[in-house]
Design an enzyme around this catalytic site. Structure first.
Site, PDB file in Angstrom:
ATOM      1  N   GLN A 141      -1.238  17.271 -38.328  1.00  0.00           N
ATOM      2  CA  GLN A 141      -1.354  18.465 -37.500  1.00  0.00           C
ATOM      3  C   GLN A 141      -1.398  19.728 -38.363  1.00  0.00           C
ATOM      4  O   GLN A 141      -2.400  20.431 -38.390  1.00  0.00           O
ATOM      5  CB  GLN A 141      -0.163  18.530 -36.521  1.00  0.00           C
ATOM      6  CG  GLN A 141      -0.163  19.774 -35.647  1.00  0.00           C
ATOM      7  CD  GLN A 141       1.009  19.789 -34.656  1.00  0.00           C
ATOM      8  OE1 GLN A 141       1.139  18.900 -33.829  1.00  0.00           O
ATOM      9  NE2 GLN A 141       1.852  20.814 -34.748  1.00  0.00           N
ATOM     10  N   ARG A 314      40.611  18.522 -57.172  1.00  0.00           N
ATOM     11  CA  ARG A 314      40.566  19.618 -58.149  1.00  0.00           C
ATOM     12  C   ARG A 314      41.820  20.487 -58.063  1.00  0.00           C
ATOM     13  O   ARG A 314      42.208  20.943 -56.994  1.00  0.00           O
ATOM     14  CB  ARG A 314      39.331  20.484 -57.888  1.00  0.00           C
ATOM     15  CG  ARG A 314      39.136  21.628 -58.868  1.00  0.00           C
ATOM     16  CD  ARG A 314      38.653  21.138 -60.201  1.00  0.00           C
ATOM     17  NE  ARG A 314      38.326  22.242 -61.135  1.00  0.00           N
ATOM     18  CZ  ARG A 314      37.944  22.073 -62.387  1.00  0.00           C
ATOM     19  NH1 ARG A 314      37.833  20.863 -62.883  1.00  0.00           N
ATOM     20  NH2 ARG A 314      37.678  23.110 -63.162  1.00  0.00           N
ATOM     21  N   GLU A 427       9.078  20.764 -37.069  1.00  0.00           N
ATOM     22  CA  GLU A 427       9.360  20.644 -35.635  1.00  0.00           C
ATOM     23  C   GLU A 427       9.715  21.988 -35.022  1.00  0.00           C
ATOM     24  O   GLU A 427      10.545  22.059 -34.116  1.00  0.00           O
ATOM     25  CB  GLU A 427      10.494  19.643 -35.375  1.00  0.00           C
ATOM     26  CG  GLU A 427      10.043  18.201 -35.483  1.00  0.00           C
ATOM     27  CD  GLU A 427       8.960  17.855 -34.470  1.00  0.00           C
ATOM     28  OE1 GLU A 427       9.067  18.273 -33.300  1.00  0.00           O
ATOM     29  OE2 GLU A 427       7.996  17.184 -34.873  1.00  0.00           O
TER      30      GLU A 427
END
Lengths: 707, 707
Positions: A141, A314, A427
């Site tokens: 498309q 951490r 989309e």
């Protein structure tokens, strides 16, 4: 001094702190027991299969990377057949293989296009071929010059009544198909979107099945130019896909290859509308957007899982002759991370709800009931836009939350960001979608006086009269725990922003001109509406029965964090519309802080509930056992770049510099200038150089080499 | 239908629209005529040299990429010598080569460390070697377990009085040096930061010169383990650098290799402080942070240039039987892009001002005047944090503003983002820096009653009494054009936020606990302070004489856009502190919109003023001539992936799928399941399959192949 060889310690202790039933939360996250079991089984299946290893993906050069993806796609298909997997299982297997490939487009776009837009006869002819993968298709498309504006596509399909064929042609450079996945190298066929021309007239854009490559030697057919569009963002990531470029030089196809469910072209070239309602296309759109929203929750939860676990591993600062503080204990870290954790859950919940919406829309369409379509369209368009934008930003935020080591590919986050971010563009461009939502909001506002009550996610607009006047009742921080208080604030904000836009729009004699001029504000109103939808679905979920000890309490805390962090981030909206007062905002901020403390001991368990395998996460920082440092160190030495202690190019390009003889003064005056950060205090540098030139040290160049 | 073969049209017309003297703006952007000419000349020198081509960088596998970078570094050095370039010219040449390399660390960190922390004797010994590049050095500070907390570094340097040596050792895994650039493969030496231990006592972290590799065969010396840490975020990007891992196994160095300008260790092992004040270290810090802020304006302007030009080329929607609308004409695009353009100019202006600040600090330090240091430290720490965070986000926003094509590496933006984003982490973690600023803000607030007036960028705090009460005077949109109105709003916001934090802090009996608990709010107050600095420096600039017709008007518009878009984005702050009323915010929004319209015709010229060559931009979308589409198309075909029409792996992994014989029913039932997006309407699929199985079409498999 910490002993960090056994990093695993941290997460075991963390897991003990959980105040809820993690197994129950796992079921809730998956949707139900059945879906949990399938996902769990498929994830482990993929994780335990060496063919699906992906830890070297970021190092591979493009051809090797692509070949590797073809190998995995082939292997996945074999496993699906060997294990006789159901559709759901196969879908989950493919998801956990976690690598964009041509099959995504064949099954996700090509086949549905034929089913949705082909006549029964066309489906009977083409679907068996597609199902057996005797042909591989894609969806052509988008063009170089047109993405969002589908009606502007330039490829032509001109009917030739003499031969009963369509001539597919690319009249301009910008008409080249560009971007479709699976197009560049693999697809043998495509559904091509082109302008229908018959008898000199144009009839809009329609789909045509076109063969691109020979089924014998896979070479492009005459008139077809096809190839890959080049490298894309990221290491690995979407470079596993052959996004393609495609041009047609008067390629002829039989007339019956035009997909004619909605519109037909007869042998004489007459254009005839079928009696199939155009609105059926909405069914597909709602479905696809639901999967995108659901996928956002998957990508976001992956990133949040990695960042949360690593934040607990951490430690930095805060030690007083003992261990330093876990980064996850800092309010600055919590205030950035926990809203993302809450958002992952919020998006999962709204993604689940959209499944219901899709089923509802489908049933109504089958009964020719189109009444809820505008609202469903607005809802899914808006949620697609909101969830993908938020998720993309959040993944990068999670990467930053991992500090320096987040920059390594082995953190998994660079690739996750790069592979996810196109969701903001495909989309439907996210801004274009929000403007579509705005149009529907403005229409709804304009109809408020008419007696026609808004439905579904727009229902609150029908209570505009109250919401335009309502005063937030929060007097102390805990009042913000009340979902009614939260909901009313969000509804009031949305109504007031939409009504304000409508008022401003009415000042323009030309409404279209007004819409363009005020489009930034209209986007703001749409965002407010969409955020309200997510908040309200989260609150609705919490009204249902929820199994598992402590599960509901955790979700309530997360719901509060989700809503109140949005309130803080968009405080300008809430205050300028008068929904809340500054003092109430301050109370909300206080409660938010206490909700962070409430979630803190549960954070690790809340991400364990996503049930992701280490393989799927693909992250040294996000390992289940928290054994980060030894594994980071190990990974470094696996890199082929470390195969030789002396790198390629050293002898050719660096050794000559180290061993250069000649005018010493020239060398160091000139070389001193060779820097992207100029040497500081250059004045004293000059002085030093002059002094040194007279220094005995420099009489013996050989003595200067230090062994 | 547009003719986009001649994309160049758009930008020629755009350039005609400019309402100001672009050449004068070019000089302003560069700083002055002299700097403009040098930058211009060096940019063209690099752009015209085929050795500096970089358009294939994103495709190269790591070893090849690194070798290529060594080649370019070598070539750059040759050119510097051949052309006898000055320090400034060489620095610019290196900048336009635009590729992280070991030389950045050698000149930018290794040499300055020796100059800044070595005694005169040490400088006399080591600098000539470094200037002549007889040794290549790096800066080994960061460890696997410690980045921000430098005092937590674990590498040890233990004095051995018997041999008059230091023993450098990595006692734990987390003590491994990790991240330093140039360390992994190239550096022969390093300044290593380690905990000084003598006679069983610890004396903090200090620098030691250590040789890492033999100057003969370049292999690691005994006891040295060194290598690369692996792939990093992005295609090309920082993968051109050998960021390294380094461990010491009791490596011995002479005592005189400890950098002893500030602290000495005697032959007996006694630790003696020199009389050099510790504050001198601030000079270096201010300098480095100024370069980082300046570099932010360079990276941001690059991204904005690309996005602005492409936004003028790209057309979508809005046509009425004619050309579609340029994306740059949409208010949604302007509202996202133009603030970034304004920010680029704002950061350039504040970066220039920081050069003045650095000179001021340096002069004062030489006179032993430390009075302005805390304010200068806060200022540079805050601006480093603000400008790098904003720039990183803005580069990705610019990429998104380029729509689908922004995802291609050939847009230049993916690599620019990936190579820039570490700036948020190195030279100080951005959140840690803002908390340092917050401490100084809180101290300043606490001293307000004492009669001690704050100086420099904190001066406005001395007017707190007024600013806590001031009412914004804006009555109409144009009032926001008045810089005094803008400045007072920003000053009031900052004072009120800091004072509110101080009030909340005072509720805590333990101030440190309060600081931790309220750290997120303190960060907000710091951001407000830093944004005020940038706004005020922009406004100050506009009070000076500015040459060039229309130049000042454009900068005034950009200043307005910068300030008012921050006001809109942080509206919650401004409203909750009562600095402005909602009506005034609405007026500001109206003015902002009109400023977008004012800047629109000048947008292309404003980015032309950055004077970037196409080579430096490295972007097909950002080409000067706007000839985007033909070049995008061309670039695709250059990719080696398109060398063969049939990709590697096709025969092995895809053809078998296409040609698979066997149980047709099994194939398409199973294959239909093989999808990441399940086939829609599976129920009717089953029906179709059953029908088809009885269809005559399927009796002849051979007939199904379409040629």
């Amino acid at each position: 001094m910490e002993d960090l060889e056994g990093g695993v310690d941290y997460l075991a202790d963390e897991r003990k702190k959980a105040q809820f039933d993690v197994n129950a939360m796992k079921i809730l996250w998956a949707g139900n027991q059945h879906r949990f079991q399938i996902a769990d089984r498929m994830a482990r299946l993929v994780a335990s299969d060496p063919e699906f290893k992906k830890d070297d993906r970021v190092r591979l050069e493009r051809k090797e990377l692509f070949k590797n993806t073809l190998r995995k796609a082939n292997h996945a298909w074999k496993r699906i057949i060997e294990l006789k997997l159901t559709e759901e299982e196969a879908s989950q297997l493919r998801f956990f293989v976690d690598e964009p490939a041509y099959t995504d487009l064949h099954w996700g776009m090509f086949v549905p296009a034929i089913k949705g837009q082909g006549t029964e006869e066309q489906q009977r002819k083409w679907l068996p071929l597609a199902y057996r993968m005797q042909i591989i298709g894609c969806y052509a498309q988008t063009e170089l010059g047109h993405g969002s504006n589908v009606q502007g596509l330039e490829t032509t399909a001109t009917f030739d009544p003499e031969t009963d064929e369509f001539v597919i042609h690319s009249p301009t450079l910008t008409s080249s198909k560009w971007w479709p996945g699976g197009l560049g190298k693999i697809s043998t066929h495509a559904v091509v979107y082109a302008r229908l021309m018959t008898d000199g007239k144009e009839h809009g854009v329609h789909g045509f099945i076109v063969q691109l490559r020979s089924l014998e030697d896979h070479l492009p057919l005459p008139g077809i130019t096809v190839g890959d569009i080049g490298m894309k963002f990221g290491n690995g990531a979407y470079n596993t896909m052959d996004n393609g470029v495609l041009r047609f030089d008067k390629v002829r196809i039989p007339r019956d290859q035009m997909l004619m469910r909605v519109l037909q072209v007869t042998r004489e070239g007459d254009v005839v509308k079928s009696d199939v309602p155009r609105q059926l296309i909405y069914g597909t759109m709602v479905y696809v957007r639901q999967t995108i929203v659901y996928d956002a929750s998957r990508a976001l939860s992956k990133a949040v899982c990695i960042a949360t676990r690593y934040s607990a591993v951490r430690r930095q600062f805060g030690s007083e002759n003992g261990r330093e503080t876990q980064v996850i204990d800092y309010k600055t870290q919590q205030s950035r991370l926990f809203p993302l954790l809450a958002t992952a859950y919020a998006f999962r919940i709204v993604g689940d709800w959209l499944k219901w919406l899709y089923n509802d829309v489908t049933e109504r369409l089958q009964a020719n009931d189109f009444s809820t379509l505008p609202e469903a369209h607005a809802c899914t368009a808006g949620l697609k836009s909101l969830t993908t934008s938020v998720t993309a930003d959040a993944i990068e935020e999670c990467r930053k939350l991992c500090g320096g080591h987040g920059y390594l590919c082995s953190s998994g986050l660079p690739e996750l960001f790069a592979v996810y971010v196109p969701a903001c563009t495909y989309e439907g461009d996210n801004v274009v979608l929000l403007l579509q939502v705005a149009r529907i909001l403005m229409k709804t506002v304009s109809q408020l006086g008419s007696g026609k009550l808004p439905v579904g996610t727009m229902e609150y607009m029908g209570r505009a009269e109250h919401l335009l006047q309502s005063q937030c009742s929060a007097q102390k921080a805990e009042d913000w725990l009340n979902p009614d208080v939260v909901l009313e604030a969000f509804e009031a904000r949305s109504v007031r922003m939409s009504v304000a836009c409508a008022k401003n729009l009415s000042q323009y004699s030309n409404p279209e001109e007004g819409f363009l001029e005020l489009s930034a504000d209209l986007v703001g109103a749409s965002v407010a509406h969409c955020q309200l939808i997510v908040v309200s679905k989260f609150i609705e979920k919490l009204k249902q029965d929820i199994t598992g000890e402590g599960v509901k309490e955790q979700l309530q805390a997360l719901c509060g964090i989700y809503a109140l962090s949005i309130l803080g981030k968009h405080l300008g909206d809430f205050l300028s519309t008068g929904c809340i007062k500054p003092k109430q905002a301050s109370l909300a901020n206080d409660l938010l802080r206490s909700l962070f403390s409430k979630v803190r001991p549960n954070a690790i368990a809340l991400v364990d509930a996503f049930n992701y395998t280490d393989h799927f996460l693909g992250s040294v920082l996000g390992r289940y056992d928290g054994n980060v440092y030894p594994k980071l160190y190990e990974e470094a030495w696996k890199d082929p770049f470390n195969e030789s202690a002396v790198p390629e190019g050293f002898h050719e390009y660096v050794r000559p510099i180290l061993k250069r003889q000649g005018n010493a003064m020239l060398h160091y005056v000139v070389a001193a200038f060779y820097s992207s950060q100029p040497v500081i205090e250059l004045a004293s540098l000059y002085t030093t150089i002059i002094e040194q030139h007279q220094s005995p040290l420099l009489q013996d160049d050989e003595q200067c080499s230090l062994g």
